[in-house]
Enzyme design. Structure first.
Site, mmCIF file in Angstrom:
data_model
loop_
_atom_site.group_PDB
_atom_site.id
_atom_site.type_symbol
_atom_site.label_atom_id
_atom_site.label_comp_id
_atom_site.label_asym_id
_atom_site.label_seq_id
_atom_site.Cartn_x
_atom_site.Cartn_y
_atom_site.Cartn_z
ATOM 1 N N LYS A 1 0.811 -1.212 0.000
ATOM 2 C CA LYS A 1 0.000 0.000 0.000
ATOM 3 C C LYS A 1 0.853 1.276 0.000
ATOM 4 O O LYS A 1 0.397 2.332 -0.406
ATOM 5 C CB LYS A 1 -0.875 0.031 1.268
ATOM 6 C CG LYS A 1 -1.905 -1.060 1.357
ATOM 7 C CD LYS A 1 -2.626 -0.931 2.717
ATOM 8 C CE LYS A 1 -3.505 -2.126 2.958
ATOM 9 N NZ LYS A 1 -3.966 -2.154 4.349
ATOM 10 N N GLY A 2 2.070 1.166 0.533
ATOM 11 C CA GLY A 2 2.839 2.365 0.853
ATOM 12 C C GLY A 2 3.031 3.375 -0.260
ATOM 13 O O GLY A 2 3.143 4.568 -0.008
ATOM 14 N N GLU B 1 8.129 2.595 -5.453
ATOM 15 C CA GLU B 1 8.120 2.214 -4.037
ATOM 16 C C GLU B 1 8.194 3.453 -3.156
ATOM 17 O O GLU B 1 8.786 4.460 -3.539
ATOM 18 C CB GLU B 1 9.348 1.341 -3.724
ATOM 19 C CG GLU B 1 9.096 -0.143 -3.735
ATOM 20 C CD GLU B 1 8.274 -0.630 -2.529
ATOM 21 O OE1 GLU B 1 7.543 0.160 -1.908
ATOM 22 O OE2 GLU B 1 8.381 -1.816 -2.240
ATOM 23 N N ASP C 1 14.301 -0.549 1.920
ATOM 24 C CA ASP C 1 14.886 -0.761 3.249
ATOM 25 C C ASP C 1 15.841 -1.956 3.173
ATOM 26 O O ASP C 1 16.955 -1.815 2.651
ATOM 27 C CB ASP C 1 13.705 -0.992 4.211
ATOM 28 C CG ASP C 1 14.058 -0.855 5.666
ATOM 29 O OD1 ASP C 1 15.087 -1.396 6.068
ATOM 30 O OD2 ASP C 1 13.303 -0.223 6.418
ATOM 31 N N VAL D 1 10.272 6.008 10.059
ATOM 32 C CA VAL D 1 9.600 7.117 9.370
ATOM 33 C C VAL D 1 8.176 6.741 8.978
ATOM 34 O O VAL D 1 7.898 5.596 8.626
ATOM 35 C CB VAL D 1 10.394 7.578 8.120
ATOM 36 C CG1 VAL D 1 11.648 8.308 8.535
ATOM 37 C CG2 VAL D 1 10.749 6.418 7.196
HETATM 38 C C1 PRP Z 1 7.129 -1.526 3.090
HETATM 39 C C2 PRP Z 1 7.409 -0.610 1.903
HETATM 40 C C3 PRP Z 1 8.168 -1.480 0.958
HETATM 41 C C4 PRP Z 1 8.916 -2.421 1.875
HETATM 42 C C5 PRP Z 1 10.353 -2.011 1.962
HETATM 43 O O1 PRP Z 1 6.024 -2.297 2.822
HETATM 44 O O2 PRP Z 1 6.225 -0.129 1.331
HETATM 45 O O3 PRP Z 1 7.324 -2.200 0.104
HETATM 46 O O4 PRP Z 1 8.297 -2.332 3.162
HETATM 47 O O5 PRP Z 1 11.060 -2.791 2.866
HETATM 48 P P1 PRP Z 1 12.160 -3.862 2.447
HETATM 49 O O6 PRP Z 1 13.112 -3.169 1.520
HETATM 50 O O7 PRP Z 1 12.788 -4.205 3.772
HETATM 51 O O8 PRP Z 1 11.479 -5.042 1.824
HETATM 52 P P2 PRP Z 1 5.165 -3.092 3.935
HETATM 53 O O9 PRP Z 1 5.511 -4.548 3.897
HETATM 54 O O10 PRP Z 1 5.301 -2.411 5.270
HETATM 55 O O11 PRP Z 1 3.674 -2.935 3.376
HETATM 56 P P3 PRP Z 1 2.853 -1.585 3.012
HETATM 57 O O12 PRP Z 1 3.431 -1.059 1.715
HETATM 58 O O13 PRP Z 1 1.460 -2.075 2.851
HETATM 59 O O14 PRP Z 1 3.021 -0.609 4.138
#
Ligand code: PRP
Length: 183
Positions: free
Chosen positions: A46-47, A102, A106, A156
């Site tokens: 979703k992010g 994205e 991370d 963040v």
């Molecule tokens: C978050 C973000 C990226 C991912 C990055 O998603 O939106 O997709 O983490 O982290 P990484 O590089 O360690 O894989 P999340 O799984 O929290 O889902 P969301 O997008 O629904 O918040």
């Protein structure tokens, strides 16, 4: 604007103005790279939903949009490393030039998984655009082709990024007070 969330924010890391200025630059750079090629902007939900909306309007290419929803954090502050597809592609991407959008890069687990997944689905090329980049946390060999801002290893939220599904509608990038996630 009144906000129920402001009291949970320790500090503003990137203001709304800074976000818009940088996104305009990214839009221009992506235009340069892709003009005449009709790329597919592919938002990772979703992010990415807020960034995606601003980025595609900052980049006036003939293009289309698609989304995939994945999660790996499952309400934790550290990635589980396992990526789960919650909503899959709704179209054939064979032969397409993908621009993956994205909110944050991370550990790199999500994009490492998605890159392989899209290549097996027949994508012609993959370009990674991330608003935020946290290189200090990388465990996978993934780099962004376009990155908005490098951020320190702090928790963040805002501009699409959540904590336990909240704070996505905060209009800037902020650091959450530790007591919010410690409690
Ligand atoms: C978050 C973000 C990226 C991912 C990055 O998603 O939106 O997709 O983490 O982290 P990484 O590089 O360690 O894989 P999340 O799984 O929290 O889902 P969301 O997008 O629904 O918040």
């Amino acid at each position: 604007m009144r906000s129920e969330m402001e009291k949970d924010i320790l500090k503003v890391l990137i203001t709304e103005e800074e976000l818009q200025k940088r996104i305009a630059e990214l839009g221009e750079a992506i235009y340069e790279r892709f003009q005449g090629r009709r790329p597919l902007f592919l938002g990772v939900l979703k992010g990415s939903f807020v960034f995606m909306a601003d980025l595609v309007r900052a980049c006036q290419l003939k293009s289309d949009v698609e989304f995939i929803a994945v999660s790996s954090y499952e309400n934790a502050t550290v990635s589980s490393g396992r990526v789960k597809i919650n909503h899959d592609l709704q179209q054939d991407i064979t032969g397409r030039d993908l621009i993956i959008v994205e909110d944050i890069l991370d550990s790199g687990s999500t994009l490492a998984f998605l890159k392989d997944y899209f290549l097996t689905k027949g994508a012609a090329s993959i370009t990674i655009v991330t608003l935020l980049d946290k290189p200090s946390r990388r465990t996978k060999a993934i780099t962004a082709d376009f990155a908005g801002f490098e951020v320190p290893n702090e928790f963040v939220v805002g501009y699409g990024l959540d904590y336990c599904q909240e704070y996505r509608n905060v209009p800037y990038i902020g650091v959450l007070k530790p007591e919010v996630y410690a409690g």
